[in-house]
Design a protein around this motif. Structure first.
Motif, short mmCIF file in Angstrom:
data_model
loop_
_atom_site.label_atom_id
_atom_site.label_comp_id
_atom_site.label_asym_id
_atom_site.label_seq_id
_atom_site.Cartn_x
_atom_site.Cartn_y
_atom_site.Cartn_z
N PRO A 1 2.39 4.34 -4.28
CA PRO A 1 1.34 4.62 -3.29
C PRO A 1 0.41 3.43 -3.07
O PRO A 1 -0.09 3.24 -1.96
CB PRO A 1 0.59 5.80 -3.90
N ASP A 2 0.21 2.61 -4.10
CA ASP A 2 -0.67 1.45 -3.96
C ASP A 2 -0.12 0.45 -2.94
O ASP A 2 -0.89 -0.33 -2.35
CB ASP A 2 -0.84 0.74 -5.31
N ASP A 3 1.19 0.47 -2.72
CA ASP A 3 1.80 -0.47 -1.78
C ASP A 3 1.62 -0.04 -0.33
O ASP A 3 1.82 -0.85 0.59
CB ASP A 3 3.30 -0.60 -2.07
N ILE A 4 1.27 1.22 -0.09
CA ILE A 4 1.09 1.71 1.28
C ILE A 4 -0.17 1.07 1.86
O ILE A 4 -1.24 1.15 1.25
CB ILE A 4 0.99 3.24 1.30
N PRO A 5 -0.08 0.44 3.02
CA PRO A 5 -1.22 -0.30 3.56
C PRO A 5 -2.32 0.61 4.10
O PRO A 5 -2.08 1.77 4.47
CB PRO A 5 -0.60 -1.13 4.69
N ARG B 1 -1.60 21.63 -0.44
CA ARG B 1 -0.96 20.99 -1.59
C ARG B 1 -0.65 19.53 -1.28
O ARG B 1 -0.85 18.65 -2.14
CB ARG B 1 0.32 21.74 -1.96
N ALA B 2 -0.20 19.23 -0.06
CA ALA B 2 0.10 17.85 0.32
C ALA B 2 -1.16 16.99 0.30
O ALA B 2 -1.13 15.83 -0.13
CB ALA B 2 0.74 17.82 1.70
N LEU B 3 -2.26 17.57 0.74
CA LEU B 3 -3.53 16.83 0.72
C LEU B 3 -3.93 16.51 -0.72
O LEU B 3 -4.40 15.40 -1.01
CB LEU B 3 -4.62 17.64 1.41
N LEU B 4 -3.72 17.46 -1.62
CA LEU B 4 -4.04 17.21 -3.02
C LEU B 4 -3.13 16.14 -3.62
O LEU B 4 -3.56 15.34 -4.46
CB LEU B 4 -3.95 18.51 -3.82
N ALA C 1 -2.81 10.63 -5.48
CA ALA C 1 -2.16 9.32 -5.38
C ALA C 1 -3.13 8.23 -4.96
O ALA C 1 -2.74 7.05 -4.88
CB ALA C 1 -1.02 9.40 -4.37
N GLY C 2 -4.39 8.57 -4.69
CA GLY C 2 -5.39 7.57 -4.34
C GLY C 2 -5.38 7.15 -2.88
O GLY C 2 -5.94 6.11 -2.54
#
Length: 299
Positions: free
Chosen positions: A130-134, A150-153, A158-159
């Protein structure tokens, strides 16, 4: 929760449901032995899985004849349990049960936990974490109430986003703190989330739709299995009528499900995208009550 089985079996199931009596269910025995066996009927949605064969074999060694009834319509097993067609069911997570109880004015209880099935974050853009997602990336999420929250959580864990007041099992995109979030969410029909991988940066996809799209579930770059406290509302459970909550016979069946012979097959069949959960009945009861209060407050 999973989808399975034939239209013919569905027709039989619905016909039996239609014939259900509205009277009080018969009392369920509390003891069994190989000399005095007892039949327990359990509603499921994945009867073709190998682990149910193992489960029924082990139960038979304890004098419990397990009769499985399969359902393809998730709205049917709880009324069937409440009306006495079933003694137990095992197909739903806590939030699903909470919604049913509140909306049907019922009092079914969770007597044992099984596993959490992951809700995963996928991408075809080459991001490894997830950190790689811009910043500013667009991520598809399911738009139905339960899976959307649930997806929002998942994205918050994932930050990638921040939800006002931390969010909960009924959160909506309106609760996203945009100033504190890195990405934009794009709600779509759950069965379209995998399609969005072609044009968006990532998508949160249910296991069954990932399977339909031939996506390897182990390729998720993040899932709520990495934060099982956040995923507590989605713990799958054995459910019973309230009067049977302390039936020792049912406790034996929950224990059998967690024996290595069974649970190892459950986890293997899900390719590592499920995590065993062995919660106490008190923990399950507390969580179910909290979720029911949340559903009621939401109106």
């Amino acid at each position: 929760m999973k989808r399975t089985l034939t239209a013919a079996l569905t027709a039989v199931t619905l016909a039996v449901l239609a014939a259900c009596s509205s009277g009080s269910p018969e009392a369920v025995p509390t003891e069994a032995s190989t000399d005095d066996p007892v039949t327990v009927t359990i509603g499921v949605t994945d009867i073709d899985k190998e682990y149910w064969d193992t489960f029924t074999e082990l139960a038979a060694e304890e004098g419990i004849t397990v009769e499985l009834k399969n359902f393809t319509d998730y709205q049917q097993p709880n009324p069937a349990l409440s009306n006495g067609q079933l003694d137990l069911n095992q197909f739903q997570h806590l939030l699903f049960l909470a919604n049913y109880n509140v909306n049907s004015d019922d009092d079914l209880v969770a007597i044992g936990s099984t596993v959490i099935y992951q809700l995963g974050l996928y991408t075809e853009k080459g991001y490894a974490t997830p950190d790689d997602i811009p910043d500013g990336a667009q991520i598809a999420i399911p738009n139905d109430a339960t899976n959307q929250a649930r997806a929002l959580l998942v994205l918050q864990s994932a930050g990638l986003i921040s939800l006002k007041d931390g969010g909960n099992a009924l959160s909506t995109p309106a609760e996203i703190d945009t100033d504190a979030s890195r990405v934009e969410v794009v709600p779509v029909d759950a069965n379209q989330t995998s399609v969005q991988l072609r044009s968006l940066d990532a998508a949160v996809i249910n296991n069954n739709f990932a399977a339909d799209a031939n996506i390897d579930p182990t390729s998720a770059i993040y899932s709520d299995l990495e934060d099982t406290d956040t995923a507590r509302p989605y713990v799958n459970v054995f459910a019973a009528r309230a009067e049977d909550a302390d039936n020792p016979l049912f406790a034996t069946l929950v224990e059998i499900y967690h024996r290595p012979e069974v649970i190892d097959q459950v986890l293997e069949s899900n390719k590592g995208t499920a995590v065993e959960q062995d919660l106490t009945t008190d923990e399950l009861g507390t969580s179910l009550t909290e979720l029911q209060d949340l559903v009621r407050d939401a109106g």
